[in-house]
Scaffold this motif. Structure first.
Motif, PDB file in Angstrom:
ATOM      1  N   PRO A  28      -8.450  -8.508   6.981  1.00 16.69           N
ATOM      2  CA  PRO A  28      -9.575  -8.584   6.053  1.00 16.69           C
ATOM      3  C   PRO A  28      -9.342  -7.773   4.777  1.00 16.69           C
ATOM      4  O   PRO A  28      -8.500  -6.878   4.723  1.00 16.69           O
ATOM      5  CB  PRO A  28     -10.734  -7.998   6.877  1.00 16.69           C
ATOM      6  N   LEU A  29     -10.121  -8.092   3.756  1.00 14.82           N
ATOM      7  CA  LEU A  29     -10.039  -7.375   2.496  1.00 14.82           C
ATOM      8  C   LEU A  29     -10.313  -5.890   2.728  1.00 14.82           C
ATOM      9  O   LEU A  29     -11.117  -5.518   3.585  1.00 14.82           O
ATOM     10  CB  LEU A  29     -11.058  -7.932   1.496  1.00 14.82           C
ATOM     11  N   GLY A  30      -9.631  -5.055   1.951  1.00 13.90           N
ATOM     12  CA  GLY A  30      -9.831  -3.613   2.102  1.00 13.90           C
ATOM     13  C   GLY A  30      -8.568  -2.844   1.787  1.00 13.90           C
ATOM     14  O   GLY A  30      -7.563  -3.392   1.341  1.00 13.90           O
ATOM     15  N   THR A  31      -8.634  -1.554   2.051  1.00 16.58           N
ATOM     16  CA  THR A  31      -7.518  -0.647   1.780  1.00 16.58           C
ATOM     17  C   THR A  31      -6.884  -0.219   3.093  1.00 16.58           C
ATOM     18  O   THR A  31      -7.582   0.112   4.056  1.00 16.58           O
ATOM     19  CB  THR A  31      -8.015   0.587   1.006  1.00 16.58           C
ATOM     20  N   TYR A  32      -5.548  -0.213   3.125  1.00 15.47           N
ATOM     21  CA  TYR A  32      -4.808   0.066   4.350  1.00 15.47           C
ATOM     22  C   TYR A  32      -3.736   1.126   4.110  1.00 15.47           C
ATOM     23  O   TYR A  32      -3.072   1.129   3.056  1.00 15.47           O
ATOM     24  CB  TYR A  32      -4.134  -1.211   4.867  1.00 15.47           C
ATOM     25  N   ASP A  33      -3.571   2.004   5.088  1.00 13.23           N
ATOM     26  CA  ASP A  33      -2.388   2.862   5.105  1.00 13.23           C
ATOM     27  C   ASP A  33      -1.203   1.969   5.430  1.00 13.23           C
ATOM     28  O   ASP A  33      -1.280   1.088   6.296  1.00 13.23           O
ATOM     29  CB  ASP A  33      -2.523   3.949   6.175  1.00 13.23           C
ATOM     30  N   ALA A  34      -0.095   2.194   4.731  1.00 13.19           N
ATOM     31  CA  ALA A  34       1.037   1.291   4.876  1.00 13.19           C
ATOM     32  C   ALA A  34       2.343   2.035   4.652  1.00 13.19           C
ATOM     33  O   ALA A  34       2.356   3.207   4.280  1.00 13.19           O
ATOM     34  CB  ALA A  34       0.906   0.129   3.884  1.00 13.19           C
ATOM     35  N   VAL A  82       5.885   5.977   2.326  1.00 15.30           N
ATOM     36  CA  VAL A  82       4.474   5.832   2.672  1.00 15.30           C
ATOM     37  C   VAL A  82       3.722   5.361   1.428  1.00 15.30           C
ATOM     38  O   VAL A  82       4.001   5.798   0.306  1.00 15.30           O
ATOM     39  CB  VAL A  82       3.906   7.168   3.180  1.00 15.30           C
ATOM     40  N   CYS A  83       2.779   4.462   1.606  1.00  9.08           N
ATOM     41  CA  CYS A  83       2.039   3.932   0.466  1.00  9.08           C
ATOM     42  C   CYS A  83       0.649   3.493   0.916  1.00  9.08           C
ATOM     43  O   CYS A  83       0.277   3.640   2.081  1.00  9.08           O
ATOM     44  CB  CYS A  83       2.796   2.758  -0.164  1.00  9.08           C
ATOM     45  N   THR A  84      -0.098   2.949  -0.030  1.00  8.22           N
ATOM     46  CA  THR A  84      -1.417   2.393   0.248  1.00  8.22           C
ATOM     47  C   THR A  84      -1.420   0.943  -0.190  1.00  8.22           C
ATOM     48  O   THR A  84      -0.889   0.603  -1.255  1.00  8.22           O
ATOM     49  CB  THR A  84      -2.510   3.166  -0.514  1.00  8.22           C
ATOM     50  N   ALA A  85      -1.988   0.076   0.624  1.00  2.00           N
ATOM     51  CA  ALA A  85      -2.061  -1.347   0.282  1.00  2.00           C
ATOM     52  C   ALA A  85      -3.525  -1.758   0.132  1.00  2.00           C
ATOM     53  O   ALA A  85      -4.358  -1.455   0.995  1.00  2.00           O
ATOM     54  CB  ALA A  85      -1.390  -2.184   1.363  1.00  2.00           C
ATOM     55  N   LEU A  86      -3.828  -2.412  -0.977  1.00  4.99           N
ATOM     56  CA  LEU A  86      -5.176  -2.912  -1.219  1.00  4.99           C
ATOM     57  C   LEU A  86      -5.147  -4.427  -1.200  1.00  4.99           C
ATOM     58  O   LEU A  86      -4.419  -5.063  -1.977  1.00  4.99           O
ATOM     59  CB  LEU A  86      -5.699  -2.414  -2.573  1.00  4.99           C
ATOM     60  N   LEU A  87      -5.928  -5.022  -0.314  1.00  5.56           N
ATOM     61  CA  LEU A  87      -6.040  -6.472  -0.237  1.00  5.56           C
ATOM     62  C   LEU A  87      -7.336  -6.910  -0.892  1.00  5.56           C
ATOM     63  O   LEU A  87      -8.429  -6.527  -0.456  1.00  5.56           O
ATOM     64  CB  LEU A  87      -6.026  -6.929   1.221  1.00  5.56           C
ATOM     65  N   SER A  88      -7.213  -7.676  -1.971  1.00  4.52           N
ATOM     66  CA  SER A  88      -8.388  -8.257  -2.621  1.00  4.52           C
ATOM     67  C   SER A  88      -8.339  -9.768  -2.429  1.00  4.52           C
ATOM     68  O   SER A  88      -7.447 -10.297  -1.768  1.00  4.52           O
ATOM     69  CB  SER A  88      -8.393  -7.894  -4.110  1.00  4.52           C
ATOM     70  N   GLU A  89      -9.289 -10.465  -3.019  1.00  6.26           N
ATOM     71  CA  GLU A  89      -9.323 -11.918  -2.873  1.00  6.26           C
ATOM     72  C   GLU A  89      -8.063 -12.581  -3.417  1.00  6.26           C
ATOM     73  O   GLU A  89      -7.592 -13.574  -2.876  1.00  6.26           O
ATOM     74  CB  GLU A  89     -10.548 -12.488  -3.608  1.00  6.26           C
ATOM     75  N   ASP A  90      -7.514 -12.004  -4.490  1.00  8.41           N
ATOM     76  CA  ASP A  90      -6.422 -12.663  -5.193  1.00  8.41           C
ATOM     77  C   ASP A  90      -5.069 -11.973  -5.072  1.00  8.41           C
ATOM     78  O   ASP A  90      -4.030 -12.616  -5.278  1.00  8.41           O
ATOM     79  CB  ASP A  90      -6.762 -12.800  -6.685  1.00  8.41           C
ATOM     80  N   PHE A  91      -5.069 -10.673  -4.752  1.00  7.28           N
ATOM     81  CA  PHE A  91      -3.819  -9.925  -4.827  1.00  7.28           C
ATOM     82  C   PHE A  91      -3.614  -8.984  -3.635  1.00  7.28           C
ATOM     83  O   PHE A  91      -4.582  -8.534  -3.012  1.00  7.28           O
ATOM     84  CB  PHE A  91      -3.759  -9.092  -6.118  1.00  7.28           C
ATOM     85  N   LEU A  92      -2.343  -8.717  -3.377  1.00  6.75           N
ATOM     86  CA  LEU A  92      -1.932  -7.584  -2.561  1.00  6.75           C
ATOM     87  C   LEU A  92      -1.374  -6.561  -3.537  1.00  6.75           C
ATOM     88  O   LEU A  92      -0.401  -6.831  -4.255  1.00  6.75           O
ATOM     89  CB  LEU A  92      -0.851  -8.005  -1.559  1.00  6.75           C
TER      90      LEU A  92
END
Length: 272
Positions: A218-224, A235-245
Motif C-alpha cells: 500500500p501507499l506510504g513510507t517504508y524502511d528499506a 539503508v534508505c527510505t522508500a515512499l510509495l505514492s500513486e505515481d512514483f516510487l
C-alpha cells in the motif's frame, strides 16, 4: 546455471538427451515451500547420479495474477542457489495453455531421459480440462518407458499453521505486512531495479510506478535497503505514492555525484 527458452531446451534435448531430474512450477517469490522442492531436487540429482537438473518455469504467471512477486532475473538468482543446471522458461502463450498433460509429457520425454522429479503437493499441469497431478506425471512417464521417481513434497507451514504460498505472500504484501515476509521466504521483499530507468532529484531516486510490474504494498513510507550491482548496500527510505516510487538516500549513497548509479534492487522492510 544456463537459462534457456523451453523451445531451446527441447531442441537441445532431442539432439543429446541427458539423464535428468526436474521440477516444474512458477516459483514466484521463491518462498520456503519452493525451497523445499528445490532442496529435494538437489538431493535427487546427487542420489540418482543424474547428469542434469532442470527447472521449468514460466515467463508469465499461468494463473494470471496481477503483479508478480519477482522478475525472471530475481527468480533465476534464487533458483541457482540450489545447483540447478538449467532453467527453462516457458512462454505461456494461448497455444501453450491448450496443451494437455499428456501432450506436455510427450514434449518432455522427447528431450530427456527422465529419472526423477520433485513437485509440490498442489502441483497441476496441462490445460484445466485435461490436467494432471504429480502422481499423473509419474504414471505418464512410466508409460513412456521411464523409471522415474516422483517426489511429491509437502507444503511448508508457518508457526500459525498457514500454508506458505505465493498467494499468502501476496496477501501479506497487499496488507503492508512486510515484516513477516522473511519468515515466508528468508529475505525481505525485493523489488528488481535493474530494468527500471530513474531520475535523480534532491537526494531522491524517482521511478515511475507504471514501469514496475511487481506487486507493491500500500501507499506510504517504508524502511528499506538499496542494493547496488557491486554488492554494496545502503539503508534508505522508500515512499510509495500513486505515481512514483521515491527512494531517499543518505548523502553517502549519492557519492557518485552526477554519475549513473548501478542499481540492483530495493528491499522493502517495514511500513512506518
Amino acid at each position: 546455471m544456463r537459462i534457456l527458452s523451453f523451445s531451446e531446451y527441447i531442441d537441445e534435448g532431442k539432439k543429446n538427451p541427458l539423464r535428468t531430474v526436474f521440477s516444474i512450477g512458477v516459483f514466484d517469490g521463491v518462498h520456503f515451500g519452493h525451497k523445499a522442492i528445490l532442496e529435494d531436487l538437489r538431493r535427487l540429482k546427487k542420489e540418482s547420479g543424474a547428469e542434469c537438473s532442470a527447472v521449468f518455469t514460466f515467463s508469465t504467471n499461468p494463473k494470471g495474477r496481477k503483479g508478480d512477486l519477482d522478475t525472471l532475473r530475481l527468480r533465476a538468482e534464487n533458483i541457482a542457489e540450489y545447483d540447478v543446471d538449467v532453467l527453462a522458461v516457458i512462454d505461456f502463450s494461448t497455444d501453450f495453455s491448450m496443451i494437455t498433460a499428456v501432450g506436455f509429457v510427450d514434449m518432455l520425454s522427447s528431450s530427456m531421459i527422465a529419472i526423477g522429479a520433485a513437485v509440490g503437493d498442489d502441483f497441476r499441469f496441462g490445460n484445466p480440462h485435461e490436467e494432471g497431478s504429480g502422481r499423473d506425471l509419474g504414471l505418464l512417464l512410466r508409460r513412456k518407458g521411464f523409471d522415474c521417481t516422483i517426489d511429491i513434497v509437502d507444503s511448508v507451514l508457518t508457526e500459525d499453521g498457514e500454508k506458505i504460498s505465493s498467494t499468502y505472500m501476496r496477501q501479506m504484501i497487499n496488507k503492508g505486512e512486510l515484516g513477516c515476509i522473511p519468515g515466508l521466504s528468508g529475505q525481505f521483499y525485493r523489488v528488481d531495479l535493474v530494468p527500471l530507468p530513474y531520475r535523480s532529484c534532491s537526494g531522491e531516486l524517482i521511478i515511475s510506478r507504471a514501469l514496475i510490474h511487481q506487486l507493491l504494498p500500500p501507499l506510504g513510507t517504508y524502511d528499506a535497503a538499496l542494493l547496488f550491482r557491486d554488492g554494496k548496500r545502503t539503508v534508505c527510505t522508500a515512499l510509495l505514492s500513486e505515481d512514483f516510487l521515491r527512494v531517499a538516500l543518505p548523502s553517502s549513497g549519492m557519492d557518485n555525484g552526477k554519475e549513473e548509479l548501478l542499481l540492483d534492487s530495493l528491499y522493502l522492510e517495514k511500513r512506518r
